[in-house]
Design an enzyme around this catalytic site. Sequence first.
Site, PDB file in Angstrom:
ATOM      1  CE  LYS A  23      11.958  23.381 -60.505  1.00 27.60           C
ATOM      2  NZ  LYS A  23      13.423  23.349 -60.734  1.00 27.60           N
ATOM      3  NE  ARG A  28       3.574  16.490 -59.207  1.00 23.99           N
ATOM      4  CZ  ARG A  28       4.873  16.663 -58.957  1.00 23.99           C
ATOM      5  NH1 ARG A  28       5.524  17.693 -59.486  1.00 23.99           N
ATOM      6  NH2 ARG A  28       5.520  15.806 -58.171  1.00 23.99           N
ATOM      7  NE  ARG A 122      19.043  15.742 -60.064  1.00 20.46           N
ATOM      8  CZ  ARG A 122      17.989  16.540 -59.832  1.00 20.46           C
ATOM      9  NH1 ARG A 122      17.709  17.518 -60.659  1.00 20.46           N
ATOM     10  NH2 ARG A 122      17.237  16.341 -58.776  1.00 20.46           N
ATOM     11  CB  SER A 167      11.004  10.472 -53.400  1.00 18.74           C
ATOM     12  OG  SER A 167      11.187  11.063 -54.673  1.00 18.74           O
ATOM     13  CG  ASP A 319      13.592  21.362 -54.035  1.00 26.33           C
ATOM     14  OD1 ASP A 319      14.556  20.577 -54.122  1.00 26.33           O
ATOM     15  OD2 ASP A 319      12.552  21.237 -54.713  1.00 26.33           O
ATOM     16  NE  ARG A 350      20.118  22.054 -55.022  1.00 28.32           N
ATOM     17  CZ  ARG A 350      18.873  22.078 -55.490  1.00 28.32           C
ATOM     18  NH1 ARG A 350      17.866  21.625 -54.742  1.00 28.32           N
ATOM     19  NH2 ARG A 350      18.625  22.552 -56.694  1.00 28.32           N
TER      20      ARG A 350
END
Length: 438
Positions: A23, A28, A122, A167, A319, A350
């Site tokens: 993904k 990108r 978010r 990040s 993730d 999460r």
Amino acid sequence: MPSCLTARRGAPLSGLVRAPGDKSMSHRALILGAMATGVTDIEGLLEGDDVLATARAVEAFGAAVERLGEGRWRVTGRGGFQQPAGVIDCGNAGTGVRLLMGAAAGYPVTTTFDGDASLRKRPMKRVTGPLTDMGARFGWKVEPDRLPVEIQGGALTAIDFIQPVASAQVKSAILLAGLNADGVTTVTEPEPSRDHTERMLRAFGAEVGVLPMGAGWRVSLKGGPRLTGTRVAVPGDPSSAAFPLAAGLIVPGSEVTVEGVMLNPLRTGLFETWREMGADLTVSNRRMSGGEELGDVTARNSALTGVVVPTDRAASMIDEYPILAATAAFATGATVMRGIGEMRVKESDRIALMAAGLIACGVTVEEEPEGFTVTGGPVRGGATVTTHGDHRIAMSHLVLGLAANKAVTVDESGMIATSFPGFVELMRGLGADIAASG
């Protein structure tokens, strides 16, 4: 896909499957293809809802986008973004919207970005903050730090940005803006985050420098390069491959192989953690494609032991902590996962949702502000798990249900298509008992 799905323990799983395209790389490839001049041919593009939202977005910014066949797409870029006619709706795609904001900031266009109810919750200032420092202007429509937001781009100046927490989304947004900024844009990270943007920028003709800085690195990019369309081969997504591989580890008698999985060392923290837990996880047929190493990964049912996951590994597997927590439920002893507060601002909280789901299935979990500890043992199951529309929460609990004593149901499943279209069919092909319910 039906709303409720139920997973039950059954026969051992076996077979060879291919993971959907990565993904991160799919987003990108579309964005850089639209920023470039000329044709970019993409193979293996993930055709999930998130990536399709990005495809529609770059088309709205003036690129020609064609689907040539399954996973085969062509983007014809016009050397930059043009003024879009309407709102750019990114659906549930957090990566898509943050990277698109970075790209759009570099052009003299005014754009309103929005998303679904989940994406509107978010935080966005982690990206809009440094982009504002570069000269972009943002107007929040409803609530500060939340979509929808209007951005006015153009006339950017390079910055030297130090990330407090690594990040890849923030780094990538700044670098994409830096392509059209005056000067050299640099991003310093305390530890390396995934480097797909840096690798792909080079493929499109940009010069990207990377210098080690302590435990992390300093990435630099000079503004003004001419990007040229190229060919991009997208390998299998290790984050998606994690689900059938996890099932192979925890369902008695199972052996599952996922072929063509990306093995970028900044994406394989979960595999490393599983091996430390005693997993029988092997890689064969290693090869290079599109500047990335990939291979065929085989998972065999294993007796797992709890471990303390190093906090500096979080960037390489943020993730994957939900599926790690699900496999940890079957390990002997405690698996300690800390330094992962980022999980609370993903598609959902999460940490809270995984803890609640596992506890409902009879697993011992201790939740902390920045992490949680899962103590393994017999997993009762027999619960209906609340997912809050989060695809990874849903898939992780369905995998859990394949090895639990009683069936496990997830209350929503349609969102699985955002990252893993065909998940249920792929798992059934391995012998998994996953069926519609409710």
